[in-house]
Design an enzyme around this catalytic site. Structure first.
Site, PDB file in Angstrom:
ATOM      1  N   LYS A   1     -84.528-131.502  12.753  1.00  0.00           N
ATOM      2  CA  LYS A   1     -83.529-131.698  13.828  1.00  0.00           C
ATOM      3  C   LYS A   1     -84.145-132.457  14.998  1.00  0.00           C
ATOM      4  CE  LYS A   1     -82.536-128.348  17.181  1.00  0.00           C
ATOM      5  NZ  LYS A   1     -82.570-128.868  18.517  1.00  0.00           N
ATOM      6  N   ASN A   2     -85.337-132.003  15.459  1.00  0.00           N
ATOM      7  CA  ASN A   2     -85.880-132.556  16.704  1.00  0.00           C
ATOM      8  C   ASN A   2     -86.502-133.941  16.540  1.00  0.00           C
ATOM      9  OD1 ASN A   2     -84.859-130.394  18.018  1.00  0.00           O
ATOM     10  ND2 ASN A   2     -86.778-129.244  18.060  1.00  0.00           N
TER      11      ASN A   2
ATOM     12  N   ARG B   1     -79.207-131.079  24.224  1.00  0.00           N
ATOM     13  CA  ARG B   1     -80.333-131.450  25.102  1.00  0.00           C
ATOM     14  C   ARG B   1     -80.759-132.894  24.854  1.00  0.00           C
ATOM     15  NH1 ARG B   1     -83.315-130.590  29.626  1.00  0.00           N
ATOM     16  NH2 ARG B   1     -85.538-130.926  29.311  1.00  0.00           N
TER      17      ARG B   1
ATOM     18  N   CYS C   1     -79.781-125.476  24.910  1.00  0.00           N
ATOM     19  CA  CYS C   1     -79.892-124.013  24.909  1.00  0.00           C
ATOM     20  C   CYS C   1     -80.234-123.492  26.311  1.00  0.00           C
ATOM     21  CB  CYS C   1     -80.991-123.570  23.953  1.00  0.00           C
ATOM     22  SG  CYS C   1     -80.567-123.853  22.240  1.00  0.00           S
TER      23      CYS C   1
ATOM     24  N   ARG D   1     -85.153-126.331  32.371  1.00  0.00           N
ATOM     25  CA  ARG D   1     -85.101-127.562  31.581  1.00  0.00           C
ATOM     26  C   ARG D   1     -84.909-128.826  32.437  1.00  0.00           C
ATOM     27  NH1 ARG D   1     -82.756-126.652  25.802  1.00  0.00           N
ATOM     28  NH2 ARG D   1     -84.762-127.575  25.292  1.00  0.00           N
ATOM     29  N   PRO D   2     -85.796-129.034  33.387  1.00  0.00           N
ATOM     30  CA  PRO D   2     -85.722-130.237  34.233  1.00  0.00           C
ATOM     31  C   PRO D   2     -86.073-131.498  33.443  1.00  0.00           C
ATOM     32  CG  PRO D   2     -87.764-129.075  34.604  1.00  0.00           C
ATOM     33  CD  PRO D   2     -86.971-128.214  33.663  1.00  0.00           C
ATOM     34  N   ILE D   3     -85.865-132.664  34.055  1.00  0.00           N
ATOM     35  CA  ILE D   3     -86.294-133.925  33.417  1.00  0.00           C
ATOM     36  C   ILE D   3     -87.166-134.743  34.380  1.00  0.00           C
ATOM     37  CG2 ILE D   3     -84.314-134.070  31.832  1.00  0.00           C
ATOM     38  CD1 ILE D   3     -83.170-136.268  33.691  1.00  0.00           C
ATOM     39  N   ASP D   4     -87.848-134.038  35.275  1.00  0.00           N
ATOM     40  CA  ASP D   4     -88.678-134.751  36.265  1.00  0.00           C
ATOM     41  C   ASP D   4     -89.784-135.592  35.626  1.00  0.00           C
ATOM     42  OD1 ASP D   4     -89.578-131.937  35.751  1.00  0.00           O
ATOM     43  OD2 ASP D   4     -91.358-132.681  36.773  1.00  0.00           O
ATOM     44  N   GLN D   5     -90.317-135.135  34.505  1.00  0.00           N
ATOM     45  CA  GLN D   5     -91.395-135.903  33.858  1.00  0.00           C
ATOM     46  C   GLN D   5     -90.862-137.153  33.161  1.00  0.00           C
ATOM     47  OE1 GLN D   5     -94.816-135.013  34.218  1.00  0.00           O
ATOM     48  NE2 GLN D   5     -93.717-133.822  35.759  1.00  0.00           N
TER      49      GLN D   5
ATOM     50  N   ASP E   1     -90.106-122.518  19.382  1.00  0.00           N
ATOM     51  CA  ASP E   1     -88.838-122.423  18.639  1.00  0.00           C
ATOM     52  C   ASP E   1     -88.899-121.375  17.529  1.00  0.00           C
ATOM     53  OD1 ASP E   1     -88.134-126.003  18.811  1.00  0.00           O
ATOM     54  OD2 ASP E   1     -88.052-124.391  20.294  1.00  0.00           O
TER      55      ASP E   1
ATOM     56  N   ILE F   1     -93.888-121.274  27.286  1.00  0.00           N
ATOM     57  CA  ILE F   1     -93.211-122.565  27.478  1.00  0.00           C
ATOM     58  C   ILE F   1     -91.955-122.432  28.337  1.00  0.00           C
ATOM     59  CG2 ILE F   1     -92.167-124.555  26.303  1.00  0.00           C
ATOM     60  CD1 ILE F   1     -95.076-124.288  25.530  1.00  0.00           C
TER      61      ILE F   1
ATOM     62  N   ARG G   1     -75.692-125.864  15.437  1.00  0.00           N
ATOM     63  CA  ARG G   1     -76.253-127.052  16.099  1.00  0.00           C
ATOM     64  C   ARG G   1     -77.551-127.468  15.422  1.00  0.00           C
ATOM     65  NH1 ARG G   1     -78.015-126.192  21.676  1.00  0.00           N
ATOM     66  NH2 ARG G   1     -78.872-128.252  21.254  1.00  0.00           N
TER      67      ARG G   1
HETATM   68  C1  EPZ Z   1     -87.882-129.983  22.830  1.00  0.00           C
HETATM   69  O1  EPZ Z   1     -87.173-129.671  24.012  1.00  0.00           O
HETATM   70  C2  EPZ Z   1     -87.072-129.339  21.726  1.00  0.00           C
HETATM   71  N1  EPZ Z   1     -85.731-129.905  21.708  1.00  0.00           N
HETATM   72  C3  EPZ Z   1     -86.995-127.833  21.939  1.00  0.00           C
HETATM   73  O2  EPZ Z   1     -86.351-127.288  20.804  1.00  0.00           O
HETATM   74  C4  EPZ Z   1     -88.401-127.265  22.002  1.00  0.00           C
HETATM   75  O3  EPZ Z   1     -88.313-125.901  22.341  1.00  0.00           O
HETATM   76  C5  EPZ Z   1     -89.219-127.997  23.066  1.00  0.00           C
HETATM   77  O4  EPZ Z   1     -89.193-129.419  22.813  1.00  0.00           O
HETATM   78  C6  EPZ Z   1     -90.682-127.553  23.062  1.00  0.00           C
HETATM   79  O5  EPZ Z   1     -91.247-127.759  21.798  1.00  0.00           O
HETATM   80  C7  EPZ Z   1     -85.581-131.140  21.182  1.00  0.00           C
HETATM   81  O6  EPZ Z   1     -86.529-131.759  20.729  1.00  0.00           O
HETATM   82  C8  EPZ Z   1     -84.181-131.690  21.189  1.00  0.00           C
HETATM   83  P1  EPZ Z   1     -90.127-129.934  26.614  1.00  0.00           P
HETATM   84  P2  EPZ Z   1     -87.611-130.403  25.393  1.00  0.00           P
HETATM   85  O7  EPZ Z   1     -89.791-131.106  27.462  1.00  0.00           O
HETATM   86  O8  EPZ Z   1     -88.069-131.764  25.089  1.00  0.00           O
HETATM   87  C9  EPZ Z   1     -90.873-128.298  30.989  1.00  0.00           C
HETATM   88  C10 EPZ Z   1     -84.841-126.037  19.592  1.00  0.00           C
HETATM   89  O9  EPZ Z   1     -84.718-124.812  19.490  1.00  0.00           O
HETATM   90  N2  EPZ Z   1     -90.462-129.646  31.426  1.00  0.00           N
HETATM   91  O10 EPZ Z   1     -91.279-130.018  25.671  1.00  0.00           O
HETATM   92  O11 EPZ Z   1     -86.533-130.199  26.364  1.00  0.00           O
HETATM   93  C11 EPZ Z   1     -89.721-127.516  30.399  1.00  0.00           C
HETATM   94  O12 EPZ Z   1     -88.986-126.867  31.415  1.00  0.00           O
HETATM   95  C12 EPZ Z   1     -85.075-126.635  20.949  1.00  0.00           C
HETATM   96  O13 EPZ Z   1     -84.844-126.862  18.642  1.00  0.00           O
HETATM   97  C13 EPZ Z   1     -90.609-129.998  32.758  1.00  0.00           C
HETATM   98  O14 EPZ Z   1     -91.064-129.203  33.576  1.00  0.00           O
HETATM   99  O15 EPZ Z   1     -88.851-129.486  25.795  1.00  0.00           O
HETATM  100  C14 EPZ Z   1     -90.405-126.555  29.478  1.00  0.00           C
HETATM  101  O16 EPZ Z   1     -90.835-125.426  30.221  1.00  0.00           O
HETATM  102  C15 EPZ Z   1     -85.036-125.618  22.063  1.00  0.00           C
HETATM  103  N3  EPZ Z   1     -90.233-131.252  33.146  1.00  0.00           N
HETATM  104  C16 EPZ Z   1     -91.637-127.326  29.010  1.00  0.00           C
HETATM  105  O17 EPZ Z   1     -91.793-128.420  29.918  1.00  0.00           O
HETATM  106  C17 EPZ Z   1     -89.721-132.172  32.263  1.00  0.00           C
HETATM  107  O18 EPZ Z   1     -89.410-133.304  32.678  1.00  0.00           O
HETATM  108  C18 EPZ Z   1     -91.487-127.902  27.600  1.00  0.00           C
HETATM  109  O19 EPZ Z   1     -90.298-128.667  27.584  1.00  0.00           O
HETATM  110  C19 EPZ Z   1     -89.577-131.788  30.909  1.00  0.00           C
HETATM  111  C20 EPZ Z   1     -89.957-130.528  30.513  1.00  0.00           C
END
Ligand code: EPZ
Length: 418
Positions: free
Chosen positions: A22-23, A93, A117, A122-126, A305, A327, A397
């Site tokens: 999926k991811n 997402r 979810c 779940r910010p997007i600052d990075q 996950d 996480i 989903r």
């Molecule tokens: C991906 O989400 C996956 N989703 C998630 O899977 C998975 O849990 C996650 O990666 C971690 O492996 C998809 O790929 C669609 P992250 P993503 O950015 O990219 C923080 C599932 O069940 N963060 O790696 O959103 C964030 O808050 C889903 O399949 C920032 O602070 O995860 C989190 O604490 C759920 N700023 C940590 O980083 C940012 O700009 C990891 O998030 C981005 C993230």
């Protein structure tokens, strides 16, 4: 609304085939937008709601999308817009990958902020940090992100947080930037590598995916290609955990065993047997497991996950287990539902402390999010009596025909429309 009805307490025997990841798929489908010549033909695409949602979004942008079975053909040479603002955008997402893809190819994008979810902030600052480092101007107006760039110039980006989404999104935009981009403190998940391999099949020049440092040399254009998505590490892990918890012997086919090493290690610590042979793993268990501690970490650590599905078998493991969800700040909403089935779990912030119990009892529960739903299916399969799971649209989903796959393994599980 549909619900799943499970009559539990039976061991699982048989073999099932894992679907495409999926991811990986939810990043590769938007990435096809970056092809300005030729079509992308992608195999092993899981027919799950998140992918169908992206198909609708690409179609709304004018792309020609055609799916036959697990193969999708996307022609983005005819795309006619860069505003992804349909309501579908908030159903998941991964819609945010449209920003990196549209910005990379067209230098602009207007995208509704993603949903996904409810497991934390779940910010997007990075993501924004990376886009701005490449020279884009990013504005957030209400629930919409507007990005523009006269030209994207290669640069160095150090991610403050290891982020799958930010790593992939900035990699997308950088493939067509002028010059070289170095991404540091990058995510190393298998799906990050799969997206990099896909982009290279389109003519990108990406090296180092799967390590902390990814090097992207910008190219002039990307073209269509043929590709096949990797197997889903988390779907495979879900079935491995179910087999260990229910007892029996389950062969999980069409996997990459290396992607499952952290889950395999924990299951062996708990007393299950895991055999790896080629593209299959076999899990053997008598259902009586030992308690272990889990700390979720970026790959190759124990995947967040799989944390919720793992908690569904820790609740019947002998002894005390501690889960540290490092996480996400609130990925414990499945706990209250497991307690309805007799589980003994106490949650303090990101830490869950579990006292194993002899048995679980079927109950009426509801899925709060995708992997919580998976955890409740496993708990229902383990429990004595009948479990009913509502709000299973969360499960749809991310899992294709999950109840059919469990029925192949001998489970008494059916989908009922209320
Ligand atoms: C991906 O989400 C996956 N989703 C998630 O899977 C998975 O849990 C996650 O990666 C971690 O492996 C998809 O790929 C669609 P992250 P993503 O950015 O990219 C923080 C599932 O069940 N963060 O790696 O959103 C964030 O808050 C889903 O399949 C920032 O602070 O995860 C989190 O604490 C759920 N700023 C940590 O980083 C940012 O700009 C990891 O998030 C981005 C993230």
């Amino acid at each position: 609304m549909d619900k799943l009805v499970i009559n539990g307490g039976k061991p699982l025997y048989g073999s099932i085939d894992i679907s495409g990841a999926k991811n990986a798929a939810v990043a590769i489908v938007p990435a096809t937008i970056m092809s300005s010549k030729g079509v992308c033909v992608i195999d092993n695409i899981p027919d799950i709601e998140d992918v169908r949602c992206l198909e609708r979004i690409l179609t709304s942008l004018g792309c020609k999308v055609n799916k036959v079975g697990n193969t999708i053909t996307i022609d983005s040479t005819v795309i006619n817009g860069t505003d992804a603002i349909t309501h579908d955008m908030q159903n998941m997402r991964a819609s945010y990958y449209l920003i990196g893809a549209l910005l990379g190819r067209f230098g602009k994008a207007k995208v509704v902020l993603p949903g996904g979810c409810p497991i934390g902030d779940r910010p997007i600052d990075q993501h924004i940090k990376g886009f701005e480092a490449l020279g884009a101007v990013v504005k957030i107006e209400g629930d919409t992100v507007i990005v523009t760039a006269d030209k994207l110039i290669g640069t160095s980006v150090y991610f403050d947080v290891v982020s799958v989404g930010a790593t992939i999104n900035v990699m997308l935009a950088a493939t067509l930037a002028e010059g070289t981009t170095i991404l540091e403190n990058s995510a190393k998940e298998p799906h990050v590598v799969d997206v990099a391999n896909f982009l290279n099949s389109m003519g990108a020049n990406i090296k180092g995916a799967g390590t902390d440092v990814i090097r992207i040399v910008g190219v002039i254009e990307l073209t269509g290609c043929d590709y096949s998505v990797i197997p889903d590490q988390i779907e495979a892990g879900t079935f491995m955990l179910a087999a260990a918890g229910c007892g029996g012997e389950v062969i999980v086919n069409n996997v990459i065993p290396k992607h499952l090493e952290s889950i395999t290690a924990k299951l062996e610590e708990m007393g299950a047997q895991v055999l790896q042979e080629g593209e299959s793993v076999t899990v053997k268990s008598n259902g009586r497991l030992k308690a272990v501690n889990i700390k979720t970490l970026p790959y190759p650590g124990f995947p967040t996950d799989a944390q919720q599905p793992m908690s569904a078998i820790l609740v019947i493991a002998k002894g005390k287990s501690v889960i540290n969800e490092s996480i996400y700040e609130s990925r414990m909403m499945h706990v209250d539902e497991l307690k309805k089935m007799g589980a003994k779990i106490e949650v303090e912030g990101r830490i869950a402390t579990i006292e194993g119990v002899e048995k679980l009892t079927g109950a009426k529960v509801h899925a709060t999010d995708l992997r919580a739903g998976a955890a409740l299916i496993i708990a229902g399969l383990i429990a004595e009596g009948v479990t009913e799971i509502k709000d299973i649209e969360h499960i749809d989903r991310g899992y294709l025909n999950i109840e059919e796959k469990f029925r192949i393994l001998g489970a008494d599980i059916k989908r009922v429309t209320e």
